[in-house]
Design an enzyme around this catalytic site. Structure first.
Site, PDB file in Angstrom:
ATOM      1  N   LYS A  38      70.571  44.481  28.538  1.00 21.56           N
ATOM      2  CA  LYS A  38      71.168  45.541  28.980  1.00 21.56           C
ATOM      3  C   LYS A  38      71.297  46.221  30.728  1.00 21.56           C
ATOM      4  O   LYS A  38      71.806  46.270  31.419  1.00 21.56           O
ATOM      5  CB  LYS A  38      71.725  46.290  28.015  1.00 21.56           C
ATOM      6  CG  LYS A  38      72.659  47.768  28.427  1.00 21.56           C
ATOM      7  CD  LYS A  38      72.773  48.785  27.699  1.00 21.56           C
ATOM      8  CE  LYS A  38      72.383  48.733  26.509  1.00 21.56           C
ATOM      9  NZ  LYS A  38      71.682  49.399  27.212  1.00 21.56           N
ATOM     10  N   THR A  94      68.886  44.503  32.486  1.00 24.59           N
ATOM     11  CA  THR A  94      68.630  43.089  32.869  1.00 24.59           C
ATOM     12  C   THR A  94      70.227  43.312  33.476  1.00 24.59           C
ATOM     13  O   THR A  94      70.165  43.124  35.123  1.00 24.59           O
ATOM     14  CB  THR A  94      67.918  42.091  32.221  1.00 24.59           C
ATOM     15  OG1 THR A  94      66.510  43.171  31.425  1.00 24.59           O
ATOM     16  CG2 THR A  94      67.605  41.460  33.115  1.00 24.59           C
ATOM     17  N   ARG A 151      68.276  54.586  33.287  1.00 32.06           N
ATOM     18  CA  ARG A 151      67.761  56.570  33.152  1.00 32.06           C
ATOM     19  C   ARG A 151      66.070  56.354  33.827  1.00 32.06           C
ATOM     20  O   ARG A 151      66.170  54.602  33.351  1.00 32.06           O
ATOM     21  CB  ARG A 151      68.175  56.396  31.636  1.00 32.06           C
ATOM     22  CG  ARG A 151      69.606  56.621  31.174  1.00 32.06           C
ATOM     23  CD  ARG A 151      69.596  57.027  29.240  1.00 32.06           C
ATOM     24  NE  ARG A 151      69.266  55.164  29.126  1.00 32.06           N
ATOM     25  CZ  ARG A 151      69.189  55.183  27.762  1.00 32.06           C
ATOM     26  NH1 ARG A 151      69.294  55.669  26.406  1.00 32.06           N
ATOM     27  NH2 ARG A 151      68.386  53.756  27.183  1.00 32.06           N
ATOM     28  N   LYS A 167      58.981  49.155  21.888  1.00 33.41           N
ATOM     29  CA  LYS A 167      59.772  49.044  22.859  1.00 33.41           C
ATOM     30  C   LYS A 167      60.000  48.330  23.819  1.00 33.41           C
ATOM     31  O   LYS A 167      60.493  47.862  24.398  1.00 33.41           O
ATOM     32  CB  LYS A 167      61.138  49.954  22.375  1.00 33.41           C
ATOM     33  CG  LYS A 167      62.854  50.097  23.556  1.00 33.41           C
ATOM     34  CD  LYS A 167      63.072  51.079  23.578  1.00 33.41           C
ATOM     35  CE  LYS A 167      64.845  50.335  24.231  1.00 33.41           C
ATOM     36  NZ  LYS A 167      64.471  50.512  25.560  1.00 33.41           N
ATOM     37  N   ALA A 204      69.654  57.528  23.382  1.00 34.05           N
ATOM     38  CA  ALA A 204      71.302  57.096  22.959  1.00 34.05           C
ATOM     39  C   ALA A 204      71.357  57.315  21.167  1.00 34.05           C
ATOM     40  O   ALA A 204      72.892  57.279  21.037  1.00 34.05           O
ATOM     41  CB  ALA A 204      71.708  56.104  23.086  1.00 34.05           C
ATOM     42  N   PHE A 242      71.597  51.750  23.785  1.00 38.49           N
ATOM     43  CA  PHE A 242      71.490  50.459  22.932  1.00 38.49           C
ATOM     44  C   PHE A 242      73.132  50.262  22.708  1.00 38.49           C
ATOM     45  O   PHE A 242      73.763  49.770  24.082  1.00 38.49           O
ATOM     46  CB  PHE A 242      71.240  51.835  21.854  1.00 38.49           C
ATOM     47  CG  PHE A 242      69.988  51.742  21.767  1.00 38.49           C
ATOM     48  CD1 PHE A 242      68.871  50.755  21.368  1.00 38.49           C
ATOM     49  CD2 PHE A 242      69.199  53.766  21.389  1.00 38.49           C
ATOM     50  CE1 PHE A 242      67.163  51.493  21.352  1.00 38.49           C
ATOM     51  CE2 PHE A 242      68.269  53.983  21.449  1.00 38.49           C
ATOM     52  CZ  PHE A 242      67.269  52.893  21.409  1.00 38.49           C
ATOM     53  N   PHE A 282      70.009  32.447  27.892  1.00 37.66           N
ATOM     54  CA  PHE A 282      68.570  32.203  27.362  1.00 37.66           C
ATOM     55  C   PHE A 282      68.959  30.557  27.329  1.00 37.66           C
ATOM     56  O   PHE A 282      69.906  30.011  27.278  1.00 37.66           O
ATOM     57  CB  PHE A 282      68.237  32.438  26.135  1.00 37.66           C
ATOM     58  CG  PHE A 282      68.544  34.010  25.834  1.00 37.66           C
ATOM     59  CD1 PHE A 282      66.437  33.817  25.849  1.00 37.66           C
ATOM     60  CD2 PHE A 282      69.437  34.885  25.700  1.00 37.66           C
ATOM     61  CE1 PHE A 282      66.406  35.698  25.314  1.00 37.66           C
ATOM     62  CE2 PHE A 282      67.945  36.113  26.214  1.00 37.66           C
ATOM     63  CZ  PHE A 282      66.720  36.410  26.015  1.00 37.66           C
ATOM     64  N   TRP A 305      68.221  36.777  34.771  1.00 39.58           N
ATOM     65  CA  TRP A 305      66.728  36.467  34.731  1.00 39.58           C
ATOM     66  C   TRP A 305      66.486  35.918  35.901  1.00 39.58           C
ATOM     67  O   TRP A 305      65.600  35.812  36.139  1.00 39.58           O
ATOM     68  CB  TRP A 305      67.255  36.812  33.212  1.00 39.58           C
ATOM     69  CG  TRP A 305      65.459  36.971  33.223  1.00 39.58           C
ATOM     70  CD1 TRP A 305      65.017  38.167  32.005  1.00 39.58           C
ATOM     71  CD2 TRP A 305      64.499  36.190  32.288  1.00 39.58           C
ATOM     72  NE1 TRP A 305      63.535  38.656  32.570  1.00 39.58           N
ATOM     73  CE2 TRP A 305      63.522  36.488  32.052  1.00 39.58           C
ATOM     74  CE3 TRP A 305      64.565  34.900  32.990  1.00 39.58           C
ATOM     75  CZ2 TRP A 305      62.152  36.265  32.040  1.00 39.58           C
ATOM     76  CZ3 TRP A 305      62.826  34.124  33.026  1.00 39.58           C
ATOM     77  CH2 TRP A 305      62.174  35.464  32.380  1.00 39.58           C
TER      78      TRP A 305
END
Length: 559
Positions: A74, A76, A97, A108, A276, A304, A384, A412
């Site tokens: 998210k 990224t 954030r 994480k 979150a 999230f 991916f 990415w």
């Protein structure tokens, strides 16, 4: 993959520009920046106040499906979309954030994006950055110290030590501090009482900093904090202890948004960091509003999945700040949707259209939920290399049947060039006048009914339960004048339910509210459900075991 650089290697090789040049892109003069080295700076409050008469740009929310160990990307995508919008000729500002130290050393990892869609300096952002979290920790614990000190010196406010609700905080995962007894060791150490620690990102001071409009509003909100109750059950406020002004002093610099840049030298404001799942999960209002005055487009994220971050972004942040989002992006990966469809992590690289189709129910629920707020939606498929053409087609067809569009994004690996298609679609949605934002529930709905509304309409729960003590507490707060506040539900991020193992789009489950906390200064009521903890613990093998300085003095293992 062989030959592919890691996130930290890519970040280290970034061709960063002096932070003054990044500010100049937005028309920020050098004297309005307080530099922290050459690549990060705080934006002065006076300059931000001078922007009030400018027209706002378009506000874009990036949210996601429920997170899985397979990864969604998210942040990224948020960074990539900001770069993509700049690539197609829009003046875009990214608002995200600040990461918490606890998860960086826990499980994480960091939160500065990934691959060729990152904000830099990555290591600084993920560690101490400009000291905002330390200031929040200090301000919170100053109030804690003043509470116990007041009681020690005679308790003139008649505080009932059994009903002190203000805990302590630290920015680290430490389960041993969840529940503790303070002031042991004799008369000189005060009066023993049960207390505990939360992680800093769950602090009401964090929420206050992220929702305050300016320093005056910050001080007022700090004064409104309810720290506990007297023997007559009346509330005791931080201002009663004369703590609010000193707390504001500690937060003076932390209130100023942090300006950094992406790998493509586009501006990003990284400021504030409430979780979150246990808080409201959005960056600061002051950063978002400043960005809206400085750019054509503001791309921000909420933590999230959309059941947590987006709901709180809409029902708390937008409601309180008067923001009106123009479009939303829901990030999904084929890998994560296959995991929602029952595929084990080790089998995710094998094509499985059937499992993907089952897992798409999670995505479909989020699409429908975001639309309940009157915001148009587009789906970003974070690509991916293991994704197959048949799987991509399956998700595109599924989303089309739900009246939206799914766009494959390769930011990415390719940076802004790989997400330009999504940028064009976002512009189409934002400028098409489709948005008609409205919160999920009105202010005047009773607190328990607000909880029931979120649980039934967003989580699709069949029953919402709460002990009599919880219901009585909610009624008492309504009688004290807090009934108009929104609710901030603390819930697992891994499922629409309170069971982290229940993937997909469960229906008819039970949501039990086991505790409620009043955040009067922040302006919401926290409702704790399931097994969610406001002080996380470290896993069996924490990331801290793999973080070190190499011989060249560079940090290794941060991701």
């Amino acid at each position: 993959m062989a030959g592919v650089k890691s996130d930290i290697e890519i970040a280290r090789a970034a061709q960063k520009k002096p932070i003054g040049e990044i500010g100049a892109k937005l028309g920020i003069p050098l004297d309005a920046l307080a530099p922290y080295g050459h690549d990060k700076a705080k934006i002065g409050a006076d300059f931000i106040a001078s922007l009030s008469d400018r027209k706002d740009g378009k506000l874009i929310l990036v949210t996601a499906i429920n997170p899985t160990p397979a990864g969604e990307g998210k942040t990224t995508t948020t960074v990539g979309l900001g770069d993509g919008l700049n690539r197609i000729g829009k003046q875009a500002v990214i608002c995200v954030r600040e990461p918490s130290l606890g998860p960086c050393f826990g499980v994480k990892g960091g939160a500065a994006g990934g691959g060729y869609a990152q904000v830099v300096p990555m290591e600084d952002i993920n560690l101490h950055f400009t000291g905002d979290f330390h200031a929040i920790t200090s301000a919170h614990n100053l109030l804690s110290a003043m509470i116990d000190n007041h009681i020690y010196w005679g308790n003139a406010l008649d505080i009932d030590t059994r009903r002190i609700s203000w805990r302590r905080v630290m920015d680290m995962n430490d389960r041993a501090l969840r529940q503790m007894v303070a002031s042991l060791g004799g008369v000189s150490n005060g009066f023993p009482r049960e207390s505990g620690f939360d992680i800093t990102v769950a602090s009401e001071v964090m929420a206050i900093l992220c929702l305050a409009q300016d320093l005056a509003d910050l001080e007022r909100r700090l004064g409104d904090i309810v720290i506990g109750y007297r023997f007559d059950r009346s509330p005791v406020f931080a201002r009663d202890l004369k703590a609010d002004r000193a707390m504001a002093v500690l937060l003076k610099d932390a209130m100023q948004p942090n300006l950094v840049q992406t790998l493509e030298n586009n501006p990003a404001l990284v400021h504030g960091g409430p979780f979150a799942n246990i808080a409201h999960g959005c960056n600061s209002v002051i950063a978002t509003k400043a960005a809206l005055k400085l750019g054509d487009y503001v791309v921000t994220e909420a933590g999230f999945g959309a059941d947590l971050g987006a709901e709180k972004f809409f029902d708390i942040k937008c409601r309180k700040a008067g923001l009106k989002p123009d479009a939303a992006v829901i990030v999904a990966t084929i890998r994560a949707l296959k995991m929602n469809g029952g595929v084990k992590k080790e089998d995710l690289s094998t094509e499985n259209v059937e499992a993907l189709s089952r897992g798409c129910s999670n995505l479909g629920r989020h699409i429908a939920n975001v639309r309940k707020f009157g915001v148009p939606v587009v789906v970003a498929i974070n690509h991916f290399t293991s994704d197959t053409a048949a799987e991509v087609a399956a998700i595109e067809d599924y989303v089309a049947r739900h009246g939206a569009e799914a766009i494959v994004c390769r930011h990415w690996a390719e940076g802004s060039a790989g997400i330009a298609d999504l940028a064009y679609k976002v512009v189409e949605l934002a400028e098409g006048g489709q948005a008609n934002f409205q919160p999920l529930y009105p202010d005047n709905l009773p607190l328990m009914e607000k909880i029931e509304t979120v649980a039934s309409k967003i989580y699709h729960a069949g029953e919402i339960t709460a002990d009599k003590t919880v219901r009585d507490q909610l009624k008492a707060w309504e009688e004290q004048g807090y009934g108009h506040l929104p609710v901030c539900i603390a819930k697992t991020q891994y499922s629409f339910s309170t069971d982290p193992n229940l993937r997909g789009a469960p229906e008819g489950h039970v949501v039990h509210v086991r505790e409620v906390r009043l955040s009067a200064g922040a302006g919401f009521v926290v409702c704790i459900t399931g097994e969610i903890m406001t002080m996380p613990g470290l896993p069996r093998a924490p990331s801290a075991e793999r973080i070190f300085l190499n011989e060249a003095g560079y940090i290794e293992g941060l991701f």
